[in-house]
Write a protein that holds these residues in place. Sequence first.
Motif, PDB file in Angstrom:
ATOM      1  N   ARG A  19       0.830  -1.204   0.000  1.00 32.43           N
ATOM      2  CA  ARG A  19       0.000   0.000   0.000  1.00 32.43           C
ATOM      3  C   ARG A  19       0.869   1.260   0.000  1.00 32.43           C
ATOM      4  O   ARG A  19       0.630   2.194  -0.758  1.00 32.43           O
ATOM      5  CB  ARG A  19      -0.927  -0.031   1.216  1.00 32.43           C
ATOM      6  CG  ARG A  19      -1.904   1.077   1.302  1.00 32.43           C
ATOM      7  CD  ARG A  19      -2.907   0.860   2.425  1.00 32.43           C
ATOM      8  NE  ARG A  19      -2.308   0.798   3.754  1.00 32.43           N
ATOM      9  CZ  ARG A  19      -2.150  -0.300   4.494  1.00 32.43           C
ATOM     10  NH1 ARG A  19      -2.558  -1.467   4.037  1.00 32.43           N
ATOM     11  NH2 ARG A  19      -1.615  -0.258   5.682  1.00 32.43           N
TER      12      ARG A  19
ATOM     13  N   MET B  72       1.015   3.960  -3.126  1.00 41.18           N
ATOM     14  CA  MET B  72       0.736   5.392  -2.974  1.00 41.18           C
ATOM     15  C   MET B  72       1.933   6.237  -3.417  1.00 41.18           C
ATOM     16  O   MET B  72       1.768   7.277  -4.054  1.00 41.18           O
ATOM     17  CB  MET B  72       0.339   5.714  -1.531  1.00 41.18           C
ATOM     18  CG  MET B  72      -1.041   5.158  -1.183  1.00 41.18           C
ATOM     19  SD  MET B  72      -1.632   5.642   0.439  1.00 41.18           S
ATOM     20  CE  MET B  72      -1.943   7.396   0.173  1.00 41.18           C
TER      21      MET B  72
ATOM     22  N   TYR C  20       2.220   8.329   1.520  1.00 38.98           N
ATOM     23  CA  TYR C  20       1.458   8.422   2.757  1.00 38.98           C
ATOM     24  C   TYR C  20       1.989   9.526   3.665  1.00 38.98           C
ATOM     25  O   TYR C  20       1.217  10.160   4.397  1.00 38.98           O
ATOM     26  CB  TYR C  20       1.431   7.081   3.490  1.00 38.98           C
ATOM     27  CG  TYR C  20       0.507   7.132   4.677  1.00 38.98           C
ATOM     28  CD1 TYR C  20      -0.868   7.118   4.495  1.00 38.98           C
ATOM     29  CD2 TYR C  20       1.007   7.253   5.967  1.00 38.98           C
ATOM     30  CE1 TYR C  20      -1.736   7.205   5.574  1.00 38.98           C
ATOM     31  CE2 TYR C  20       0.147   7.339   7.053  1.00 38.98           C
ATOM     32  CZ  TYR C  20      -1.216   7.315   6.850  1.00 38.98           C
ATOM     33  OH  TYR C  20      -2.072   7.419   7.918  1.00 38.98           O
TER      34      TYR C  20
ATOM     35  N   MET D 241      -6.469  -0.146  -5.800  1.00 39.03           N
ATOM     36  CA  MET D 241      -7.562   0.495  -5.084  1.00 39.03           C
ATOM     37  C   MET D 241      -8.846  -0.160  -5.562  1.00 39.03           C
ATOM     38  O   MET D 241      -9.094  -0.225  -6.763  1.00 39.03           O
ATOM     39  CB  MET D 241      -7.566   1.994  -5.410  1.00 39.03           C
ATOM     40  CG  MET D 241      -8.671   2.773  -4.777  1.00 39.03           C
ATOM     41  SD  MET D 241      -8.653   2.778  -2.991  1.00 39.03           S
ATOM     42  CE  MET D 241      -7.024   3.383  -2.650  1.00 39.03           C
TER      43      MET D 241
ATOM     44  N   VAL E 278     -13.171   3.822  -3.377  1.00 41.31           N
ATOM     45  CA  VAL E 278     -12.846   5.106  -2.743  1.00 41.31           C
ATOM     46  C   VAL E 278     -14.135   5.891  -2.577  1.00 41.31           C
ATOM     47  O   VAL E 278     -14.913   6.028  -3.521  1.00 41.31           O
ATOM     48  CB  VAL E 278     -11.874   5.952  -3.599  1.00 41.31           C
ATOM     49  CG1 VAL E 278     -11.566   7.263  -2.901  1.00 41.31           C
ATOM     50  CG2 VAL E 278     -10.613   5.202  -3.895  1.00 41.31           C
TER      51      VAL E 278
ATOM     52  N   ALA F 201     -11.582   4.215   2.085  1.00 38.80           N
ATOM     53  CA  ALA F 201     -10.865   3.611   0.957  1.00 38.80           C
ATOM     54  C   ALA F 201     -10.661   2.128   1.251  1.00 38.80           C
ATOM     55  O   ALA F 201     -10.479   1.734   2.407  1.00 38.80           O
ATOM     56  CB  ALA F 201      -9.517   4.289   0.747  1.00 38.80           C
TER      57      ALA F 201
ATOM     58  N   PHE G  78      -8.301  -1.082  -0.179  1.00 38.76           N
ATOM     59  CA  PHE G  78      -7.199  -1.565  -1.007  1.00 38.76           C
ATOM     60  C   PHE G  78      -7.324  -3.074  -1.132  1.00 38.76           C
ATOM     61  O   PHE G  78      -7.673  -3.759  -0.165  1.00 38.76           O
ATOM     62  CB  PHE G  78      -5.849  -1.248  -0.363  1.00 38.76           C
ATOM     63  CG  PHE G  78      -5.513   0.217  -0.322  1.00 38.76           C
ATOM     64  CD1 PHE G  78      -4.688   0.769  -1.292  1.00 38.76           C
ATOM     65  CD2 PHE G  78      -5.997   1.036   0.680  1.00 38.76           C
ATOM     66  CE1 PHE G  78      -4.361   2.115  -1.251  1.00 38.76           C
ATOM     67  CE2 PHE G  78      -5.686   2.372   0.731  1.00 38.76           C
ATOM     68  CZ  PHE G  78      -4.860   2.923  -0.239  1.00 38.76           C
TER      69      PHE G  78
ATOM     70  N   LEU H  38      -6.344   8.973  -5.558  1.00 37.08           N
ATOM     71  CA  LEU H  38      -6.779   7.600  -5.316  1.00 37.08           C
ATOM     72  C   LEU H  38      -7.751   7.097  -6.368  1.00 37.08           C
ATOM     73  O   LEU H  38      -7.850   5.901  -6.604  1.00 37.08           O
ATOM     74  CB  LEU H  38      -7.418   7.484  -3.926  1.00 37.08           C
ATOM     75  CG  LEU H  38      -6.485   7.695  -2.730  1.00 37.08           C
ATOM     76  CD1 LEU H  38      -7.280   7.590  -1.432  1.00 37.08           C
ATOM     77  CD2 LEU H  38      -5.329   6.708  -2.740  1.00 37.08           C
ATOM     78  N   ARG H  39      -8.462   8.008  -7.007  1.00 33.23           N
ATOM     79  CA  ARG H  39      -9.439   7.604  -8.024  1.00 33.23           C
ATOM     80  C   ARG H  39      -8.826   7.425  -9.405  1.00 33.23           C
ATOM     81  O   ARG H  39      -9.536   7.033 -10.326  1.00 33.23           O
ATOM     82  CB  ARG H  39     -10.580   8.626  -8.074  1.00 33.23           C
ATOM     83  CG  ARG H  39     -11.465   8.536  -6.853  1.00 33.23           C
ATOM     84  CD  ARG H  39     -12.562   9.551  -6.865  1.00 33.23           C
ATOM     85  NE  ARG H  39     -13.493   9.294  -5.770  1.00 33.23           N
ATOM     86  CZ  ARG H  39     -14.262  10.214  -5.221  1.00 33.23           C
ATOM     87  NH1 ARG H  39     -14.254  11.457  -5.677  1.00 33.23           N
ATOM     88  NH2 ARG H  39     -15.057   9.913  -4.237  1.00 33.23           N
TER      89      ARG H  39
END
Length: 113
Positions: free
Chosen positions: A17, A21, A28, A63, A66, A71, A73, A111-112
């Motif tokens: 994760r 990201m 993060y 992902m 969302v 969210a 994962f 995230l999208r």
Amino acid sequence: MGVAHHAVYPVWFEVGRSDWMRDLGFPYTEVEALGYYLMLTGLNVRYRVAARYDDDLTLHTRMSEVRSRTAVFAYELRRGADLIATGETQHICTDRQYRPARMPDALLTALRT
């Protein structure tokens, strides 16, 4: 016993994760710098076959959902073409006082994608 202990799979998911990201361009650490946390609210692991000592494993992270505050994962752990385990983690966005909060627009957009 020559197999990976079941407790390391969630750790591998966290690494996946974090890497995902970072590759997305929104590490993060940037989420926390903005004053937010993505707190874990759920964890599921489905063990298919044992990962063995010295296996060359690949973790695929994506992902799967969302929303403005949450969210999800999803993870697939593979040894070559063999599926070792699948899993998912559910997260809620909170502020620094751990109160649920809407994700910043920049994070939602990232995230999208």
